[in-house]
Write a protein that holds these residues in place. Structure first.
Motif, short mmCIF file in Angstrom:
data_model
loop_
_atom_site.label_atom_id
_atom_site.label_comp_id
_atom_site.label_asym_id
_atom_site.label_seq_id
_atom_site.Cartn_x
_atom_site.Cartn_y
_atom_site.Cartn_z
N MET A 60 0.82 -1.21 0.00
CA MET A 60 0.00 0.00 0.00
C MET A 60 0.85 1.27 0.00
N GLU A 61 2.17 1.13 0.25
CA GLU A 61 3.05 2.31 0.27
C GLU A 61 3.81 2.47 -1.04
N ARG A 62 3.36 1.78 -2.10
CA ARG A 62 4.12 1.77 -3.36
C ARG A 62 4.24 3.14 -4.00
N GLU A 64 4.15 6.10 -2.44
CA GLU A 64 5.06 6.90 -1.61
C GLU A 64 6.52 6.52 -1.92
N LEU A 80 4.66 -11.08 0.88
CA LEU A 80 3.43 -11.80 0.56
C LEU A 80 3.71 -13.31 0.46
N ILE B 218 -3.12 10.92 7.19
CA ILE B 218 -3.48 10.80 5.78
C ILE B 218 -4.62 11.77 5.49
N GLY B 226 -7.00 5.93 -3.82
CA GLY B 226 -7.02 4.57 -4.33
C GLY B 226 -5.91 3.69 -3.78
N VAL B 227 -4.89 4.33 -3.18
CA VAL B 227 -3.77 3.58 -2.57
C VAL B 227 -3.77 3.91 -1.08
N PRO B 228 -4.15 2.93 -0.22
CA PRO B 228 -4.49 3.24 1.17
C PRO B 228 -3.46 4.04 1.97
N HIS B 229 -2.15 3.81 1.74
CA HIS B 229 -1.17 4.50 2.58
C HIS B 229 -0.56 5.75 1.94
N THR B 230 -1.09 6.20 0.82
CA THR B 230 -0.61 7.46 0.26
C THR B 230 -1.12 8.59 1.15
N PRO B 318 -4.60 -12.65 -2.27
CA PRO B 318 -3.56 -11.89 -1.56
C PRO B 318 -2.74 -11.07 -2.56
N GLY B 319 -2.50 -9.83 -2.23
CA GLY B 319 -1.72 -8.99 -3.13
C GLY B 319 -2.57 -8.17 -4.08
N ARG B 321 -4.66 -5.22 -5.62
CA ARG B 321 -4.54 -3.77 -5.42
C ARG B 321 -5.87 -3.07 -5.59
N HIS B 326 -6.61 -4.85 2.28
CA HIS B 326 -5.79 -4.91 3.51
C HIS B 326 -6.51 -5.67 4.61
N ARG B 343 -4.60 -10.99 11.52
CA ARG B 343 -4.11 -12.00 10.59
C ARG B 343 -4.38 -13.37 11.19
N PRO B 367 -8.00 1.93 -7.59
CA PRO B 367 -6.94 2.83 -8.06
C PRO B 367 -7.07 3.18 -9.54
#
Lengths: 401, 401
Positions: A60-62, A64, A80, B218, B226-230, B318-319, B321, B326, B343, B367
């Motif tokens: 999710m930080e891609r 940034e 992953l 944030i 669209g990108v959670p940690h931006t 998993p993985g 986007r 998450h 998890r 995204p």
């Protein structure tokens, strides 16, 4: 971060590469590379003549990470895969670092290790990588040297932090100058003037300048000022005639650091004299600071000045709790305390150089008599000498501000 | 910190003692013991049936350390002796830790290592202590378990942080609701409404509640959502019809954490539907959270709910986007991310227990289409279920707040 500087530092440390491991991009050793990027667990692997490799553990930080311009390690994909087979956090770190180290072709070289991480995990992860043939040395000093002289952008960030700090001190002086006295008690806006009230005013000014206080601050009064690092409880009431030490070290991208000592009403003779002497020591050492000067020599000079006036100092009495009990200053940057050092130190870590940012902060303490004084400026070294980034009055009396 | 809890944790980890090394008392593994004491480099050594031993490296912090009530290790004196003979920082740490470990009589036992420290130094110091016969294991999980269920004081601190957070969101809604529209552009107080403008309003409200944002925040808009940690650059302009994700995680003594998604003006159909579905997922998982429930089971339930509506999820992909990318939540305390885990995890780290504090934060991201939605509450688990510490509206439209 200039590549040439890094190459020279690696060479000097006899290391083939630098590995920074970090819990977030706010780690000082990572921030110097990635600035204000917003990353969680991450690492950076730098070797001579190549673009640093940046790894981030959460996909999710891609965006940034991409904005930093560094080569990306693809660590999130490794994470992953590791999670799919139920790997532990340590196993994940071992896997992502091994992939990166092999990619940079370091199987045989020594790696300088920097950054901050959970100690137990560091121990397990680095031991496992050493079993695979990698060799790690302590890269802490290497990073402190790299971070010592500031870039233009870093100096701008320090200036902004220093400006906000000065505004906060102006507000402190304003509140103290307008405090109502009831006997020895001070009141502000109809209620008791406590350290907590002053802290709230400080926090509001700093917030309006985009600054925070990740290491807190010191708003100490009376007996608390006799011990330099006592922060002062919020509930402590400020009283007339007592010393009030305010030491602010807020951070934007980089830290600032400044201290003033106040007294509302008449200070005792001892406090008055100690304050005048600290102001003298600060101005003397500030005038003597220049490129090539050793921080430790400035410390010795201030010790001589205080001793000539009858004060005990840490110079001749290490461990003393009264008189001048601490060092003269410290470098300031992504960390509150960094190089240059003002201790007697080897190499160049104590030599003041152009673009170094550091404090000078002589202080005198009398814990038995219940007072302390400290005056601290934040300075930027230029070819012409030390530029004061915190050009504030020194006056004890807030009405003189 | 209850001694019984610590003894059980040590026993479970097969360790004779716990050693926390820290750069400051703000280290989460040290803060849980010493609260708001103001210490720099320090350590804590705890063993069953004895008062923990607290070491601080700088004598000026003696009053802060004494106020904790712990036995003091006298490390500052050892530091002084080390400096006299020109010891390096690593040598100083080896010396103070060896003295403490011997004092507690641990020459033969295994020590669980926790806290955060420069990685290079940790590697050198722990290797040297192992050469002397001490054995160290990774104490990170042990500490996360110890810190999982919160004490009454810790819950009070989280409540205060959550209250300030709610006030900041109210201010965000107020600014957005009163924003002037010029086409798609939004304006506030006569100038362009940017992420930076909103950040300043947030910082002022938080500062007035004694809170800071050591991990930032944030304030993302449009494609960035669209990108959670931006995090969203300060200069980004907020625009009508776009999703605006505000995720605040400020800290007093402990963290709070909350997210809302806004839209000024008419949201598109997809954004509107995704938002309604996230609100549904949040309320459903919140109602299902109770003592003994596994976090991973709640995550599975939310994945099923989203998949039934045609969204891809990290559960089956998993993985991914896009879709639900998450985990459902995380414990919150002295660290922003701690136990309970959501998890699939061994042992009890994912079992919700009374006095756990955690987030639930379903989100949907597109995204490619340039929008994202996340709704996050901070919850305290009681015998009766999850108490919402962030009881705010969910509405996209700030005028509905």
């Amino acid at each position: 971060m200039r590549q040439g500087l890094l190459d020279t530092a690696l060479d000097g440390a006899g290391a083939a590469a630098l590995l920074v491991v970090a819990e977030s991009s706010r780690d000082p050793d990572l921030a110097v590379f990635v600035g204000s990027a917003h990353l969680g667990q991450s690492f950076l692997l730098a070797a001579p003549g190549r673009t640093p490799l940046l790894g981030f553990l959460v996909d999710m930080e891609r965006d940034e990470a991409a904005a930093t311009g560094f080569e990306l390690a693809g660590a999130a994909q490794t994470v992953l895969e590791c999670r799919r087979r139920g790997a532990t956090e340590s196993e994940i770190w071992i896997a992502v670092l091994a992939v990166a180290l092999e990619r940079v072709g370091l199987a045989k070289g020594t790696v300088a290790l920097a950054g901050r991480a959970p100690a137990g995990r560091t121990h397990v992860v680095i031991a496992a990588l050493e079993e695979r043939g990698f060799v790690f040395t302590d890269g802490h000093s290497l990073m402190l040297n790299l971070r010592k002289a500031k870039s233009r952008d870093e100096i701008d960030a320090v200036r902004r932090a220093a400006e906000g700090t000065c505004r906060a001190f102006r507000r402190v002086a304003e509140v103290l100058a307008s405090a109502k006295r009831r006997g020895k008690s001070l009141r502000h806006a109809g209620r008791a003037l406590t350290a907590g009230v002053l802290r709230r005013e400080i926090a509001l000014v700093l917030a309006s300048h985009g600054l925070e206080q990740p290491e807190g601050n010191i708003v100490a009064t009376g007996a608390d000022t006799g011990v330099p690092h006592t922060q002062g409880a919020d509930s402590k009431q400020l009283r007339a005639g007592e010393s009030i030490v305010v030491d602010l070290y807020p951070k934007g991208l980089l830290f600032a650091d400044c201290t003033r000592t106040f007294c509302v009403g008449e200070p005792g003779n001892a406090l008055h004299a100690a304050h005048a002497l600290c102001a003298d020591a600060l101005q003397t050492s500030q005038a003597a600071a220049g490129p090539g000067v050793l921080g430790a020599d400035l410390q010795k000079e201030v010790c001589r000045l205080f001793e000539a006036r009858g004060f005990v100092t840490a110079g001749s009495n290490p461990g003393t709790r009264s008189g001048y009990v601490h060092g003269l200053g410290h470098g300031v940057g992504y960390e509150l305390h960094e190089y240059p050092s003002f201790r007697s130190a080897p190499d160049n870590i104590g030599t003041l150089e152009v673009n170094d940012v550091f404090t000078l902060e002589p202080g005198l303490y009398a814990p038995e008599e219940g007072y302390g004084v400290r005056l601290e400026n934040l300075l930027l070294l230029t070819e012409e000498g030390a530029e004061n980034l915190t050009p504030l009055p020194y006056d004890l009396d807030p009405r003189a501000w």
